[in-house]
Design a protein around this motif. Structure first.
Motif, PDB file in Angstrom:
ATOM      1  N   ILE A 201      -3.307  -3.675  -3.050  1.00  0.00           N
ATOM      2  CA  ILE A 201      -3.370  -2.387  -3.751  1.00  0.00           C
ATOM      3  C   ILE A 201      -4.715  -2.266  -4.471  1.00  0.00           C
ATOM      4  O   ILE A 201      -5.386  -1.235  -4.396  1.00  0.00           O
ATOM      5  CB  ILE A 201      -2.184  -2.233  -4.732  1.00  0.00           C
ATOM      6  CG1 ILE A 201      -0.874  -2.073  -3.948  1.00  0.00           C
ATOM      7  CG2 ILE A 201      -2.402  -1.053  -5.674  1.00  0.00           C
ATOM      8  CD1 ILE A 201       0.385  -2.255  -4.795  1.00  0.00           C
ATOM      9  N   HIS A 202      -5.124  -3.342  -5.124  1.00  0.00           N
ATOM     10  CA  HIS A 202      -6.420  -3.369  -5.809  1.00  0.00           C
ATOM     11  C   HIS A 202      -7.562  -3.149  -4.815  1.00  0.00           C
ATOM     12  O   HIS A 202      -8.471  -2.340  -5.066  1.00  0.00           O
ATOM     13  CB  HIS A 202      -6.572  -4.720  -6.533  1.00  0.00           C
ATOM     14  CG  HIS A 202      -7.966  -5.043  -6.933  1.00  0.00           C
ATOM     15  ND1 HIS A 202      -8.569  -4.524  -8.055  1.00  0.00           N
ATOM     16  CD2 HIS A 202      -8.893  -5.834  -6.338  1.00  0.00           C
ATOM     17  CE1 HIS A 202      -9.799  -4.975  -8.135  1.00  0.00           C
ATOM     18  NE2 HIS A 202     -10.024  -5.771  -7.115  1.00  0.00           N
ATOM     19  N   GLU A 203      -7.540  -3.851  -3.694  1.00  0.00           N
ATOM     20  CA  GLU A 203      -8.597  -3.712  -2.676  1.00  0.00           C
ATOM     21  C   GLU A 203      -8.691  -2.279  -2.171  1.00  0.00           C
ATOM     22  O   GLU A 203      -9.779  -1.717  -2.076  1.00  0.00           O
ATOM     23  CB  GLU A 203      -8.329  -4.644  -1.489  1.00  0.00           C
ATOM     24  CG  GLU A 203      -8.726  -6.073  -1.699  1.00  0.00           C
ATOM     25  CD  GLU A 203     -10.176  -6.363  -1.371  1.00  0.00           C
ATOM     26  OE1 GLU A 203     -10.776  -5.700  -0.497  1.00  0.00           O
ATOM     27  OE2 GLU A 203     -10.711  -7.290  -1.998  1.00  0.00           O
ATOM     28  N   TYR A 204      -7.550  -1.727  -1.797  1.00  0.00           N
ATOM     29  CA  TYR A 204      -7.562  -0.350  -1.298  1.00  0.00           C
ATOM     30  C   TYR A 204      -8.029   0.631  -2.365  1.00  0.00           C
ATOM     31  O   TYR A 204      -8.825   1.533  -2.071  1.00  0.00           O
ATOM     32  CB  TYR A 204      -6.181   0.066  -0.791  1.00  0.00           C
ATOM     33  CG  TYR A 204      -5.924  -0.306   0.644  1.00  0.00           C
ATOM     34  CD1 TYR A 204      -6.475   0.432   1.691  1.00  0.00           C
ATOM     35  CD2 TYR A 204      -5.111  -1.383   0.964  1.00  0.00           C
ATOM     36  CE1 TYR A 204      -6.229   0.102   3.014  1.00  0.00           C
ATOM     37  CE2 TYR A 204      -4.857  -1.728   2.279  1.00  0.00           C
ATOM     38  CZ  TYR A 204      -5.417  -0.977   3.308  1.00  0.00           C
ATOM     39  OH  TYR A 204      -5.172  -1.314   4.619  1.00  0.00           O
ATOM     40  N   ALA A 205      -7.539   0.493  -3.586  1.00  0.00           N
ATOM     41  CA  ALA A 205      -7.918   1.426  -4.646  1.00  0.00           C
ATOM     42  C   ALA A 205      -9.430   1.398  -4.870  1.00  0.00           C
ATOM     43  O   ALA A 205     -10.078   2.443  -4.981  1.00  0.00           O
ATOM     44  CB  ALA A 205      -7.172   1.096  -5.934  1.00  0.00           C
ATOM     45  N   ARG A 206      -9.985   0.208  -4.909  1.00  0.00           N
ATOM     46  CA  ARG A 206     -11.432   0.068  -5.117  1.00  0.00           C
ATOM     47  C   ARG A 206     -12.213   0.687  -3.963  1.00  0.00           C
ATOM     48  O   ARG A 206     -13.148   1.464  -4.165  1.00  0.00           O
ATOM     49  CB  ARG A 206     -11.765  -1.420  -5.244  1.00  0.00           C
ATOM     50  CG  ARG A 206     -13.170  -1.716  -5.669  1.00  0.00           C
ATOM     51  CD  ARG A 206     -13.292  -3.192  -6.026  1.00  0.00           C
ATOM     52  NE  ARG A 206     -12.988  -4.014  -4.888  1.00  0.00           N
ATOM     53  CZ  ARG A 206     -13.842  -4.871  -4.323  1.00  0.00           C
ATOM     54  NH1 ARG A 206     -15.039  -5.017  -4.838  1.00  0.00           N
ATOM     55  NH2 ARG A 206     -13.498  -5.579  -3.289  1.00  0.00           N
ATOM     56  N   HIS A 207     -11.807   0.370  -2.731  1.00  0.00           N
ATOM     57  CA  HIS A 207     -12.537   0.873  -1.575  1.00  0.00           C
ATOM     58  C   HIS A 207     -12.268   2.349  -1.310  1.00  0.00           C
ATOM     59  O   HIS A 207     -13.121   3.042  -0.755  1.00  0.00           O
ATOM     60  CB  HIS A 207     -12.236   0.019  -0.350  1.00  0.00           C
ATOM     61  CG  HIS A 207     -12.826  -1.356  -0.464  1.00  0.00           C
ATOM     62  ND1 HIS A 207     -14.140  -1.581  -0.835  1.00  0.00           N
ATOM     63  CD2 HIS A 207     -12.284  -2.579  -0.268  1.00  0.00           C
ATOM     64  CE1 HIS A 207     -14.381  -2.874  -0.856  1.00  0.00           C
ATOM     65  NE2 HIS A 207     -13.267  -3.511  -0.525  1.00  0.00           N
ATOM     66  N   ASN A 208     -11.109   2.852  -1.730  1.00  0.00           N
ATOM     67  CA  ASN A 208     -10.879   4.290  -1.603  1.00  0.00           C
ATOM     68  C   ASN A 208     -11.808   5.069  -2.532  1.00  0.00           C
ATOM     69  O   ASN A 208     -12.195   6.195  -2.223  1.00  0.00           O
ATOM     70  CB  ASN A 208      -9.411   4.637  -1.853  1.00  0.00           C
ATOM     71  CG  ASN A 208      -8.546   4.311  -0.661  1.00  0.00           C
ATOM     72  OD1 ASN A 208      -9.008   4.223   0.462  1.00  0.00           O
ATOM     73  ND2 ASN A 208      -7.261   4.127  -0.908  1.00  0.00           N
ATOM     74  N   GLY A 209     -12.179   4.471  -3.649  1.00  0.00           N
ATOM     75  CA  GLY A 209     -13.193   5.086  -4.504  1.00  0.00           C
ATOM     76  C   GLY A 209     -14.528   5.174  -3.776  1.00  0.00           C
ATOM     77  O   GLY A 209     -15.218   6.195  -3.833  1.00  0.00           O
TER      78      GLY A 209
END
Length: 168
Positions: free
Chosen positions: A145-153
């Motif tokens: 979830i952290h990885e996706y949230a960061r990369h979605n930014g």
């Protein structure tokens, strides 16, 4: 094809909540890439950075594969784009094929979902050699979830630079 993105539940158990937030972020990345050509997806929109939307998709395929198949499931398999274990190789999408990258990502997401659903609980553990630690499925899901949230930014900025599309 338009990606369906469901909002996570406001009241649910821990596992359903984690699963829903992870799927929400997976769908967000898919939405950020919809309707773009391979050239657009490969476009490095924020020089001098070489980051591209296609590089993010390839990277997230590696992340899904590593954390679910290699760590939780204990599979002895190489990375998708690097036999040598170079996680940075996925980011180089300069000659990458969009269909191949999305197929690999979707394949890894499907594997991850099966592994998570088959796990007896969020307390199931696997060994993460880079950390030298055993980690729980709970930690893996939170990490994703952290990885996706960061990369979605990152994807927000990359997409806006390509065609002005904003919002998730």
């Amino acid at each position: 094809m338009t990606t369906e993105r469901l909002s996570p539940p406001m009241r649910a158990g821990e596992r359903e909540t984690l699963r829903s937030f992870l799927d929400f972020h997976r769908a967000t990345l898919a939405m950020k890439t919809e309707g773009l050509s391979d050239d657009d997806l490969r476009r490095q929109s924020s020089p001098p950075s070489t980051l591209s939307l296609l590089g993010l998709v390839r990277h997230m395929a590696e992340v899904e594969r590593t954390w679910f198949r290699r760590v939780i499931n204990g599979e002895d398999i190489p990375l998708v784009w690097s036999e040598e274990g170079d996680f940075q190789a996925a980011y180089d999408a300069s000659k990458a094929d969009g269909a191949e990258a999305f197929e690999a990502w979707q394949t890894e997401v499907a594997h991850a979902r099966r592994i998570e659903e088959a796990a007896a609980s969020l307390d199931v553990t696997g060994y993460q050699p880079r950390w030298g630690e055993h980690v729980s499925l709970r930690v893996v899901m939170l990490h994703l979830i952290h990885e996706y949230a960061r990369h979605n930014g990152h994807a927000d900025f990359l997409r806006e630079a390509i065609d002005g599309t904003v919002g998730a």
